[in-house]
Design an enzyme around this catalytic site. Structure first.
Site, PDB file in Angstrom:
ATOM      1  N   ASN A   1       0.847  -1.194   0.000  1.00 32.16           N
ATOM      2  CA  ASN A   1       0.000   0.000   0.000  1.00 32.16           C
ATOM      3  C   ASN A   1       0.880   1.240   0.000  1.00 32.16           C
ATOM      4  OD1 ASN A   1       0.496   0.836   2.872  1.00 32.16           O
ATOM      5  ND2 ASN A   1      -0.288  -1.240   3.173  1.00 32.16           N
TER       6      ASN A   1
ATOM      7  N   ASP B   1      -4.197  -6.388   5.335  1.00 35.45           N
ATOM      8  CA  ASP B   1      -5.172  -7.255   6.020  1.00 35.45           C
ATOM      9  C   ASP B   1      -5.128  -8.680   5.468  1.00 35.45           C
ATOM     10  OD1 ASP B   1      -6.119  -5.367   7.810  1.00 35.45           O
ATOM     11  OD2 ASP B   1      -7.457  -4.479   6.302  1.00 35.45           O
TER      12      ASP B   1
ATOM     13  N   LYS C   1       8.424 -16.697 -10.738  1.00 36.02           N
ATOM     14  CA  LYS C   1       7.605 -15.670 -11.378  1.00 36.02           C
ATOM     15  C   LYS C   1       6.452 -16.345 -12.126  1.00 36.02           C
ATOM     16  CE  LYS C   1       8.216 -11.814 -14.459  1.00 36.02           C
ATOM     17  NZ  LYS C   1       8.809 -11.537 -15.739  1.00 36.02           N
TER      18      LYS C   1
ATOM     19  N   PRO D   1      -2.884 -11.889  10.699  1.00 36.37           N
ATOM     20  CA  PRO D   1      -3.230 -11.631  12.104  1.00 36.37           C
ATOM     21  C   PRO D   1      -3.302 -10.130  12.351  1.00 36.37           C
ATOM     22  CG  PRO D   1      -0.940 -12.352  11.891  1.00 36.37           C
ATOM     23  CD  PRO D   1      -1.574 -12.502  10.542  1.00 36.37           C
ATOM     24  N   ASP D   2      -4.167  -9.709  13.247  1.00 36.50           N
ATOM     25  CA  ASP D   2      -4.238  -8.299  13.627  1.00 36.50           C
ATOM     26  C   ASP D   2      -3.249  -8.088  14.777  1.00 36.50           C
ATOM     27  OD1 ASP D   2      -4.897  -5.790  14.785  1.00 36.50           O
ATOM     28  OD2 ASP D   2      -6.841  -5.875  13.762  1.00 36.50           O
ATOM     29  N   ILE D   3      -2.147  -7.451  14.467  1.00 42.92           N
ATOM     30  CA  ILE D   3      -1.044  -7.315  15.433  1.00 42.92           C
ATOM     31  C   ILE D   3      -1.472  -6.476  16.635  1.00 42.92           C
ATOM     32  CG2 ILE D   3       1.344  -6.524  15.717  1.00 42.92           C
ATOM     33  CD1 ILE D   3       1.650  -6.967  12.638  1.00 42.92           C
TER      34      ILE D   3
ATOM     35  N   PHE E   1      -3.923   3.409  15.196  1.00 39.32           N
ATOM     36  CA  PHE E   1      -4.129   4.416  14.166  1.00 39.32           C
ATOM     37  C   PHE E   1      -5.236   3.958  13.239  1.00 39.32           C
ATOM     38  CE2 PHE E   1      -1.323   8.071  13.696  1.00 39.32           C
ATOM     39  CZ  PHE E   1      -0.571   7.921  14.844  1.00 39.32           C
TER      40      PHE E   1
ATOM     41  N   LYS F   1     -13.559   1.221  15.801  1.00 46.71           N
ATOM     42  CA  LYS F   1     -12.285   0.490  15.755  1.00 46.71           C
ATOM     43  C   LYS F   1     -11.628   0.458  17.127  1.00 46.71           C
ATOM     44  CE  LYS F   1     -10.568   0.713  11.612  1.00 46.71           C
ATOM     45  NZ  LYS F   1      -9.939   1.225  10.403  1.00 46.71           N
TER      46      LYS F   1
ATOM     47  N   LYS G   1     -11.064  -3.047  19.217  1.00 47.62           N
ATOM     48  CA  LYS G   1      -9.705  -3.529  19.537  1.00 47.62           C
ATOM     49  C   LYS G   1      -9.341  -3.275  20.996  1.00 47.62           C
ATOM     50  CE  LYS G   1      -8.021  -3.099  14.816  1.00 47.62           C
ATOM     51  NZ  LYS G   1      -6.875  -3.231  13.940  1.00 47.62           N
TER      52      LYS G   1
HETATM   53  N1  CTP Z   1      -3.229  -3.191  12.520  1.00 47.51           N
HETATM   54  C1  CTP Z   1      -2.424  -4.220  12.932  1.00 47.51           C
HETATM   55  N2  CTP Z   1      -2.451  -5.424  12.304  1.00 47.51           N
HETATM   56  C2  CTP Z   1      -3.262  -5.629  11.256  1.00 47.51           C
HETATM   57  C3  CTP Z   1      -4.086  -4.601  10.815  1.00 47.51           C
HETATM   58  C4  CTP Z   1      -4.037  -3.391  11.454  1.00 47.51           C
HETATM   59  O1  CTP Z   1      -1.663  -4.025  13.891  1.00 47.51           O
HETATM   60  N3  CTP Z   1      -3.270  -6.807  10.666  1.00 47.51           N
HETATM   61  C5  CTP Z   1      -3.226  -1.924  13.239  1.00 47.51           C
HETATM   62  C6  CTP Z   1      -2.673  -0.756  12.461  1.00 47.51           C
HETATM   63  O2  CTP Z   1      -1.288  -0.588  12.697  1.00 47.51           O
HETATM   64  C7  CTP Z   1      -3.487   0.411  13.006  1.00 47.51           C
HETATM   65  C8  CTP Z   1      -4.853  -0.203  13.232  1.00 47.51           C
HETATM   66  O3  CTP Z   1      -4.581  -1.575  13.499  1.00 47.51           O
HETATM   67  O4  CTP Z   1      -3.017   0.869  14.247  1.00 47.51           O
HETATM   68  C9  CTP Z   1      -5.722  -0.096  12.031  1.00 47.51           C
HETATM   69  O5  CTP Z   1      -6.875  -0.816  12.231  1.00 47.51           O
HETATM   70  P1  CTP Z   1      -7.590  -1.672  11.104  1.00 47.51           P
HETATM   71  O6  CTP Z   1      -8.932  -1.976  11.618  1.00 47.51           O
HETATM   72  O7  CTP Z   1      -6.866  -2.848  10.713  1.00 47.51           O
HETATM   73  O8  CTP Z   1      -7.568  -0.672   9.948  1.00 47.51           O
HETATM   74  P2  CTP Z   1      -7.888  -1.041   8.502  1.00 47.51           P
HETATM   75  O9  CTP Z   1      -7.000  -2.109   7.963  1.00 47.51           O
HETATM   76  O10 CTP Z   1      -7.862   0.255   7.778  1.00 47.51           O
HETATM   77  O11 CTP Z   1      -9.303  -1.663   8.738  1.00 47.51           O
HETATM   78  P3  CTP Z   1     -10.606  -1.533   7.887  1.00 47.51           P
HETATM   79  O12 CTP Z   1     -10.235  -2.059   6.572  1.00 47.51           O
HETATM   80  O13 CTP Z   1     -11.580  -2.351   8.652  1.00 47.51           O
HETATM   81  O14 CTP Z   1     -10.934  -0.062   7.923  1.00 47.51           O
END
Ligand code: CTP
Length: 405
Positions: A216, A285, A295, A311-313, A329, A343, A347
């Site tokens: 991204n 995500d 390739k 995983p959501d860290i 953030f 959010k 979390k």
């Molecule tokens: N974050 C994380 N690990 C992930 C995804 C996000 O640690 N796999 C953290 C980001 O660093 C940030 C926050 O979670 O602090 C963002 O939240 P998130 O809900 O994941 O944001 P988006 O990916 O933008 O979610 P959405 O698509 O639902 O808006």
């Protein structure tokens, strides 16, 4: 009345000058600090006097310059001068002097002053780029930061020796601004002294095949600004960073990763020592279920990639039995308030910083709203570094309140 107030608030700086060509910039720094209303006591090493004279420094500060420990009959000069100081600033700091500081040597007046201090130590390195990047110097830099010193610079650019690279001392004006910012406000100062901050920043890159991937447009600028500000406020900072085109902030431990899975592993490794976790990274995500080692060749047909969720860290860290203070953030493209607060709740974060993604990407200025249990707080529009400091001040005050409960 005004004079009494000024005297009461007057900050006392010991300006330590060591022997490098950048010593000439110390004259301008002394002048600026005096102009800002600070009392400046200069202490010079013997080597420094070969680059700039004590007479110049005395004329600029109105105080006799400290040169050696035998100047004072009672022999307590190092204790008196360091006790009286609100901060000791070493500018320029040579590689040799930094090595001394890192090892606690005290074989001249200035190093003895530093060892005997009970005030913040600010160090502005100045040296040839090879000397700066030498592993011995880097080891000393990390040791100094671990010991609580604040590193100011160095900068990148043309050097006195004709080479180009890291090692130039920051300009006097910038140093004076930093010193003012650090001592001028009690909340900035060393508000994070003794804290370990673990952070994530930048994008992640999820491989599709050997040469392609999903990523991204996160530049990492906000995360790096926060890391730098936290370090300046006295914290030990570990920054787990995705691929960015930014220089590692001086004194910050950067753990470079590529994918979300690597970022997760690095965070798990460091989280047990963290007092605060700040998730700034734009973590992908999803990742490709089975990335190809080779390739992928086009075959005239469409291609379907199967993605699996990463995983959501941040949620993992916030969900630990004894989590550090967690800051998240959110970059939203619409319904900022509603989505951000949702959010934060989902979390279980005490603090979340949100901005509009369209405004934030690649920009140097940025509008941020903070969400916490008390509601929302709009930060004034400013550059990322200023906003980073504001955000950290807010986070530290909530963190401290939490610890008192
Ligand atoms: N974050 C994380 N690990 C992930 C995804 C996000 O640690 N796999 C953290 C980001 O660093 C940030 C926050 O979670 O602090 C963002 O939240 P998130 O809900 O994941 O944001 P988006 O990916 O933008 O979610 P959405 O698509 O639902 O808006």
């Amino acid at each position: 009345m005004r004079t009494i107030m000024n005297l009461a608030q007057k900050k006392r700086i010991v300006l330590g000058i060591t022997g490098g060509i950048a010593a000439y910039k110390a004259a301008e720094l002394a002048r600026l600090l005096v102009k800002q209303g600070m009392e400046v006591q200069v202490a010079m090493t013997d080597a420094a006097t070969h680059f700039i004279t004590p007479t110049t420094m005395q004329a600029l500060t109105g105080q006799p310059v400290l040169l050696n420990q035998w100047q004072d009959e009672k022999g307590m000069l190092h204790i008196q001068s360091s006790r009286a100081a609100d901060a000791i600033v070493i500018a320029p700091a040579t590689a040799d002097f930094m090595a001394k500081l890192a090892h606690g040597l005290a074989d001249d007046l200035l190093s003895t002053l530093c060892l005997a201090r009970n005030c913040p130590l600010l160090v502005a390195p100045a040296m040839n780029r090879q000397m700066w990047s030498n592993p011995a110097t880097q080891r000393n830099v990390h040791q100094l930061v671990r010991d609580g010193a604040v590193l100011l610079g160095p900068d990148d650019g043309l050097q006195a020796c004709g080479e180009e690279g890291m090692g130039r001392m920051l300009e006097a004006e910038m140093l004076a601004q930093y010193i003012q910012a650090m001592l001028g406000s009690s909340t900035t100062g060393h508000a994070m002294q003794g804290m370990h901050v673990l952070m994530t920043a930048g994008p992640t890159y999820e491989a599709i095949d050997a040469v392609r991937g999903i990523t991204n447009r996160s530049s990492g600028k906000m995360g790096y600004a926060i890391a730098e500000a936290a370090q300046e406020m006295g914290a030990r900072v570990t920054l787990v960073s995705g691929p960015v085109a930014l220089k590692a902030p001086v004194g910050v431990q950067v753990v470079a990763v590529t994918s979300a899975a690597e970022m997760f592993e690095a965070v798990k490794q460091h989280v047990s020592q963290a007092d605060m976790f700040i998730g700034v990274a734009a973590v992908a995500d999803y990742r490709v279920a089975e990335p190809s080692a080779q390739k992928i060749k086009k075959d005239g047909h469409g291609l379907t990639l199967q993605l699996v969720q990463n995983p959501d860290i941040l949620a993992y860290v916030a969900g630990l039995p004894e989590p550090p203070f967690c800051v998240g953030f959110a970059a939203e493209s619409e319904k900022l308030r509603e989505y951000a607060e949702r959010k934060r709740q989902s979390k279980k974060l005490p603090l979340l910083a949100a901005n509009l993604a369209q405004q934030a990407i690649g920009a140097d200025q940025n509008e941020i709203i903070l969400f916490d249990d008390a509601g929302e707080h709009q930060l004034p529009r400013a550059d990322k570094k200023t906003q980073a400091r504001e955000l950290l001040r807010h986070a530290v005050s909530l963190y401290q309140k939490g610890k008192m409960q």
